[in-house]
Design an enzyme around this catalytic site. Structure first.
Site, PDB file in Angstrom:
ATOM      1  N   ARG A 158      27.975  29.204  41.029  1.00  0.00           N
ATOM      2  CA  ARG A 158      28.074  29.065  39.573  1.00  0.00           C
ATOM      3  C   ARG A 158      29.339  28.296  39.214  1.00  0.00           C
ATOM      4  O   ARG A 158      30.130  27.966  40.092  1.00  0.00           O
ATOM      5  CB  ARG A 158      28.134  30.449  38.925  1.00  0.00           C
ATOM      6  CG  ARG A 158      29.254  31.281  39.530  1.00  0.00           C
ATOM      7  CD  ARG A 158      29.693  32.430  38.704  1.00  0.00           C
ATOM      8  NE  ARG A 158      30.580  33.312  39.431  1.00  0.00           N
ATOM      9  CZ  ARG A 158      31.882  33.147  39.586  1.00  0.00           C
ATOM     10  NH1 ARG A 158      32.488  32.097  39.087  1.00  0.00           N
ATOM     11  NH2 ARG A 158      32.615  34.011  40.266  1.00  0.00           N
ATOM     12  N   GLU A 175      36.242  42.634  58.078  1.00  0.00           N
ATOM     13  CA  GLU A 175      36.884  41.374  58.451  1.00  0.00           C
ATOM     14  C   GLU A 175      38.300  41.644  58.924  1.00  0.00           C
ATOM     15  O   GLU A 175      38.904  42.645  58.524  1.00  0.00           O
ATOM     16  CB  GLU A 175      37.006  40.446  57.225  1.00  0.00           C
ATOM     17  CG  GLU A 175      35.768  39.667  56.935  1.00  0.00           C
ATOM     18  CD  GLU A 175      35.905  38.763  55.707  1.00  0.00           C
ATOM     19  OE1 GLU A 175      36.953  38.771  55.045  1.00  0.00           O
ATOM     20  OE2 GLU A 175      34.926  38.056  55.430  1.00  0.00           O
ATOM     21  N   LYS A 228      27.036  39.028  50.714  1.00  0.00           N
ATOM     22  CA  LYS A 228      28.112  38.399  51.488  1.00  0.00           C
ATOM     23  C   LYS A 228      27.884  38.466  52.984  1.00  0.00           C
ATOM     24  O   LYS A 228      28.420  37.649  53.733  1.00  0.00           O
ATOM     25  CB  LYS A 228      29.431  39.031  51.107  1.00  0.00           C
ATOM     26  CG  LYS A 228      29.822  38.691  49.684  1.00  0.00           C
ATOM     27  CD  LYS A 228      31.116  39.343  49.365  1.00  0.00           C
ATOM     28  CE  LYS A 228      31.851  38.542  48.344  1.00  0.00           C
ATOM     29  NZ  LYS A 228      33.255  38.944  48.303  1.00  0.00           N
ATOM     30  N   LYS A 243      34.787  45.337  53.261  1.00  0.00           N
ATOM     31  CA  LYS A 243      34.372  44.621  52.044  1.00  0.00           C
ATOM     32  C   LYS A 243      32.931  44.944  51.673  1.00  0.00           C
ATOM     33  O   LYS A 243      32.089  45.151  52.548  1.00  0.00           O
ATOM     34  CB  LYS A 243      34.508  43.105  52.264  1.00  0.00           C
ATOM     35  CG  LYS A 243      35.936  42.662  52.525  1.00  0.00           C
ATOM     36  CD  LYS A 243      36.035  41.179  52.868  1.00  0.00           C
ATOM     37  CE  LYS A 243      35.940  40.290  51.643  1.00  0.00           C
ATOM     38  NZ  LYS A 243      36.205  38.862  51.993  1.00  0.00           N
ATOM     39  N   TYR A 259      42.041  41.438  58.475  1.00  0.00           N
ATOM     40  CA  TYR A 259      42.830  41.316  57.260  1.00  0.00           C
ATOM     41  C   TYR A 259      43.923  40.288  57.541  1.00  0.00           C
ATOM     42  O   TYR A 259      44.875  40.584  58.274  1.00  0.00           O
ATOM     43  CB  TYR A 259      43.411  42.689  56.909  1.00  0.00           C
ATOM     44  CG  TYR A 259      44.139  42.742  55.600  1.00  0.00           C
ATOM     45  CD1 TYR A 259      43.527  42.347  54.418  1.00  0.00           C
ATOM     46  CD2 TYR A 259      45.447  43.226  55.542  1.00  0.00           C
ATOM     47  CE1 TYR A 259      44.198  42.407  53.216  1.00  0.00           C
ATOM     48  CE2 TYR A 259      46.119  43.301  54.328  1.00  0.00           C
ATOM     49  CZ  TYR A 259      45.487  42.884  53.174  1.00  0.00           C
ATOM     50  OH  TYR A 259      46.156  42.953  51.981  1.00  0.00           O
ATOM     51  N   GLY A 268      36.919  41.467  43.385  1.00  0.00           N
ATOM     52  CA  GLY A 268      37.868  42.229  44.205  1.00  0.00           C
ATOM     53  C   GLY A 268      37.521  43.706  44.344  1.00  0.00           C
ATOM     54  O   GLY A 268      38.311  44.474  44.892  1.00  0.00           O
ATOM     55  N   HIS A 284      44.553  31.270  49.242  1.00  0.00           N
ATOM     56  CA  HIS A 284      43.148  31.177  48.847  1.00  0.00           C
ATOM     57  C   HIS A 284      42.922  29.727  48.407  1.00  0.00           C
ATOM     58  O   HIS A 284      43.514  29.277  47.419  1.00  0.00           O
ATOM     59  CB  HIS A 284      42.857  32.150  47.707  1.00  0.00           C
ATOM     60  CG  HIS A 284      41.480  32.002  47.122  1.00  0.00           C
ATOM     61  ND1 HIS A 284      40.537  33.015  47.147  1.00  0.00           N
ATOM     62  CD2 HIS A 284      40.872  30.957  46.510  1.00  0.00           C
ATOM     63  CE1 HIS A 284      39.422  32.586  46.568  1.00  0.00           C
ATOM     64  NE2 HIS A 284      39.609  31.339  46.164  1.00  0.00           N
TER      65      HIS A 284
HETATM   66  P1  ADP Z   1      35.484  38.963  45.603  1.00  0.00           P
HETATM   67  O1  ADP Z   1      34.126  38.335  45.663  1.00  0.00           O
HETATM   68  O2  ADP Z   1      35.464  40.437  45.350  1.00  0.00           O
HETATM   69  O3  ADP Z   1      36.417  38.202  44.710  1.00  0.00           O
HETATM   70  P2  ADP Z   1      36.477  37.595  47.998  1.00  0.00           P
HETATM   71  O4  ADP Z   1      35.829  37.703  49.326  1.00  0.00           O
HETATM   72  O5  ADP Z   1      36.235  36.316  47.232  1.00  0.00           O
HETATM   73  O6  ADP Z   1      36.069  38.853  47.091  1.00  0.00           O
HETATM   74  O7  ADP Z   1      38.046  37.794  48.150  1.00  0.00           O
HETATM   75  C1  ADP Z   1      38.913  37.905  47.041  1.00  0.00           C
HETATM   76  C2  ADP Z   1      40.336  37.924  47.516  1.00  0.00           C
HETATM   77  O8  ADP Z   1      40.562  39.040  48.405  1.00  0.00           O
HETATM   78  C3  ADP Z   1      40.757  36.707  48.338  1.00  0.00           C
HETATM   79  O9  ADP Z   1      41.141  35.618  47.520  1.00  0.00           O
HETATM   80  C4  ADP Z   1      41.922  37.277  49.111  1.00  0.00           C
HETATM   81  O10 ADP Z   1      43.067  37.409  48.294  1.00  0.00           O
HETATM   82  C5  ADP Z   1      41.455  38.689  49.445  1.00  0.00           C
HETATM   83  N1  ADP Z   1      40.748  38.712  50.763  1.00  0.00           N
HETATM   84  C6  ADP Z   1      39.423  38.613  50.976  1.00  0.00           C
HETATM   85  N2  ADP Z   1      39.131  38.656  52.304  1.00  0.00           N
HETATM   86  C7  ADP Z   1      40.321  38.788  52.945  1.00  0.00           C
HETATM   87  C8  ADP Z   1      40.711  38.881  54.326  1.00  0.00           C
HETATM   88  N3  ADP Z   1      39.816  38.883  55.303  1.00  0.00           N
HETATM   89  N4  ADP Z   1      42.031  39.005  54.605  1.00  0.00           N
HETATM   90  C9  ADP Z   1      42.966  39.035  53.621  1.00  0.00           C
HETATM   91  N5  ADP Z   1      42.668  38.947  52.308  1.00  0.00           N
HETATM   92  C10 ADP Z   1      41.365  38.833  51.972  1.00  0.00           C
END
Ligand code: ADP
Length: 445
Positions: free
Chosen positions: A291, A200, A116, A158, A202, A165, A208
């Site tokens: 994917r 990042e 990522k 992250k 928050y 998640g 989303h």
């Molecule tokens: P994963 O690959 O683990 O699913 P993602 O980056 O796709 O992680 O994020 C999954 C979810 O986490 C997002 O849909 C959102 O709900 C939350 N999220 C991710 N990044 C942020 C952020 N910078 N601020 C707030 N929520 C976030």
């Protein structure tokens, strides 16, 4: 076109791929663990190979066994499905090294987007707007404090190799930072064998929103609009809908163009989804999935395009069967993920399903791997069925969905059907005003 595809997956997605293969006159090979001897994907495939014991690491993640099975049956392509090895660049490379086509993007793109941190660097170069954050991994707690000061609290730590998640921790202020930093690191080490983390801002109340793209080797790149996946629990999607109630045609074109331009600049091939957070009319890239997505059927419902068929055709070297100008959005679709879990405690509830009744009628699609007498094994993801409803517009879709939820019976195991029923009764769902926090922080708390 391929003559035989090995489906390196299980559950509803294995069936989804199998159905697309049948429509293309392609023979199918199921692989399965000993826990899935009686699974539907095994019953319906032309051939099947048992590749190991129940543990995923010894079966659905066992690259050696999967390649051996593909060679044994003479498969000319492997479809990885969703999860398991679908975003494993090494697997894609090994498949190709055995003169078998991997139905997915090029390994270098899987690798780049799978990390990522690298994905964000690439996205920035491609002109995709990012969530403000660190430009690389966070080396230590001193570095974390310095970055958090620049980004501004609250911050999110992250996992670089994150997914599902996991390895994601919030620090509301400097007081929580140390704990968030070290727990994100140890969680990601345990889940992914990689403890690199990044930071990042928050975002407080985003939605989303993700864009589905498809690209063939002739330079045709299209987007199929967006999906709104904001109804989440523990950063995992629960209900998805398309189009997003928060997006109009102009905004759809704006973000769709950003996504298609970026993937065509990359030279990307196949199916992909670019995920964004959307807050105050601004999009922020979070990741790209290289994917098929669990929620792809809602896009199929509103565009009439068989995404898996196109994916297989692209992998076999054929062009996309449509252009961007051919795509129009018809009505509204919502998907409910039905998990074998208690609807309030979310404790998994594997076991025997003695009664299964599927809902029906116009616009009702059930992608499920269950049947009466099926035993849900305890070894895998708890998703057992997806209810995908298509209606003329959003309110019509919700009415149909409520009826379908009334009709569906899966017993005696616990499922999340009752959770969906309750969500559908809320005003927030009715008017589509939710964000990514609503389910967990308001509805469930
Ligand atoms: P994963 O690959 O683990 O699913 P993602 O980056 O796709 O992680 O994020 C999954 C979810 O986490 C997002 O849909 C959102 O709900 C939350 N999220 C991710 N990044 C942020 C952020 N910078 N601020 C707030 N929520 C976030």
């Amino acid at each position: 076109m391929f003559s035989k595809i090995l489906i390196a997956n299980r559950g509803d997605v294995a069936l989804r791929v199998l159905r697309a293969c049948k429509e293309l006159n392609i023979k199918t090979v199921a692989i399965h663990s000993t826990a899935d001897n009686d699974a539907m994907h095994v019953r319906l495939a032309d051939e099947s190979v048992c590749i190991g014991p129940p543990e995923s690491s010894k079966s659905y993640l066992n690259i050696h066994a999967i390649i051996t099975a593909a060679q044994l049956v003479g498969a000319d392509a492997i479809h990885p499905g969703v999860g398991f090895l679908s975003e494993n660049a090494d697997f894609a490379e090994i498949v190709e090294a055995h003169n078998i086509v991997f139905i997915g993007p090029k390994p270098e793109h899987i690798r780049c987007m799978g990390d990522k941190i690298e994905a964000k660097i690439t996205a920035k170069k491609l002109g995709i707007p990012l969530v403000p954050g660190s430009s690389g991994d966070i080396k230590n707690i001193v570095h974390a404090k310095a970055e958090a000061k620049i980004i501004g609290y609250p911050v999110l730590i992250k996992a670089a190799s994150g997914g599902g998640g996991r390895g994601m921790k919030v620090a509301q202020s400097q007081d929580d930072l140390e704990e968030a930093f070290f727990s994100a690191k140890s969680e990601s080490k345990a889940a992914f064998g990689d403890d690199r983390v990044y930071m990042e801002r928050y975002l407080k109340n985003p939605r989303h929103i993700e864009v589905q793209i498809l690209a063939d080797k002739f330079g045709n790149t299209v987007h199929l609009g967006e999906r709104d996946c904001s109804i989440q629990r523990r950063h995992q999607k629960v209900i998805e809908e398309a189009p997003s109630p928060a997006i109009n045609k102009k905004t759809r074109e704006y973000i769709g163009n950003i996504a298609t331009k970026a993937v065509s600049k990359m030279g990307y091939l196949g199916l992909g989804t670019i995920e964004f957070l959307y807050e105050n009319n601004e999009f922020f890239f979070i990741e790209m999935n290289t994917r098929l997505q669990v929620e792809h059927p809602i896009t199929e419902a509103i565009t009439g395009i068989d995404i898996v068929r196109e994916q297989i055709m692209i992998a076999s070297g054929l062009p996309l069967s449509f252009k961007q100008s051919d795509i129009s959005i018809n009505g509204h679709a919502i998907e409910c993920r039905i998990n074998a879990e208690h609807p309030e405690t979310f404790i998994p509830s594997p076991g025997k399903i003695s009664q299964f009744h599927s809902p029906g009628g116009m616009g009702v699609r059930v992608d499920a791997c269950i049947y009466s007498g099926y035993i849900v094994p305890p070894n895998y993801d708890s998703l057992i069925a997806k209810l995908i409803i298509h209606g003329e517009n959003r309110s019509h879709c919700i009415l149909r969905l409520k009826q379908a939820l009334k009709e569906i019976i899966i017993a005696p195991i616990s499922t999340t059907i009752d959770l969906h029923k309750k969500i559908l009764e809320t005003k927030v769902m009715e008017d589509g005003s939710y964000d990514i926090r609503w389910l967990e922080e308001e509805f469930l708390s």
